[in-house]
Design a protein around this motif. Structure first.
Motif, short mmCIF file in Angstrom:
data_model
loop_
_atom_site.label_atom_id
_atom_site.label_comp_id
_atom_site.label_asym_id
_atom_site.label_seq_id
_atom_site.Cartn_x
_atom_site.Cartn_y
_atom_site.Cartn_z
N VAL A 58 0.86 -1.20 0.00
CA VAL A 58 0.00 0.00 0.00
C VAL A 58 0.89 1.24 0.00
CG1 VAL A 58 -1.65 1.35 1.37
CG2 VAL A 58 -1.99 -1.12 1.09
N GLN A 79 2.08 2.09 -3.23
CA GLN A 79 0.96 2.34 -4.14
C GLN A 79 0.73 1.20 -5.14
OE1 GLN A 79 1.68 6.29 -5.70
NE2 GLN A 79 0.94 7.22 -3.81
N ASN A 93 -4.37 -0.96 -2.94
CA ASN A 93 -5.24 -0.05 -2.19
C ASN A 93 -5.79 -0.80 -1.00
OD1 ASN A 93 -4.96 2.06 -4.03
ND2 ASN A 93 -6.68 1.37 -5.26
N TYR A 145 -7.93 -5.44 0.73
CA TYR A 145 -6.93 -4.91 -0.19
C TYR A 145 -7.34 -5.26 -1.61
CZ TYR A 145 -4.09 -4.57 4.03
OH TYR A 145 -3.63 -4.25 5.27
N PRO A 200 -5.08 -1.55 -7.68
CA PRO A 200 -5.71 -0.32 -8.18
C PRO A 200 -6.42 -0.50 -9.53
CG PRO A 200 -3.54 0.17 -7.31
CD PRO A 200 -3.69 -1.33 -7.29
#
Length: 66
Positions: free
Chosen positions: A43, A46, A49, A59, A62
């Motif tokens: 996370v 990045q 998410n 989780y 993205p």
């Protein structure tokens, strides 16, 4: 040692777009605590998410949320 790409592949190949810590831990054979730390690292980078819902953290990748 499991690398980040192997963890991300679990998400890519999962039927559900969202996974909890325990689901990932089961597939990796890691403890919940160790898995949580690795997911939090992803996370921070990045690559995943996260959202806390009902006391559980979920989780997702993205690009799978689009």
């Amino acid at each position: 040692m499991v690398d980040d790409e192997e963890i991300l592949e679990i998400f890519s190949s999962a039927e559900d777009p969202f996974l909890g810590v325990s689901e990932v831990a089961d597939q990796l054979g890691f403890s919940l605590q160790g898995t949580g730390k690795r997911l939090e690292s992803l996370v921070d980078e990045q690559k995943l998410n996260k959202k806390k819902t009902g006391g559980a953290r979920i989780y997702w990748l993205p690009e799978r949320a689009e």
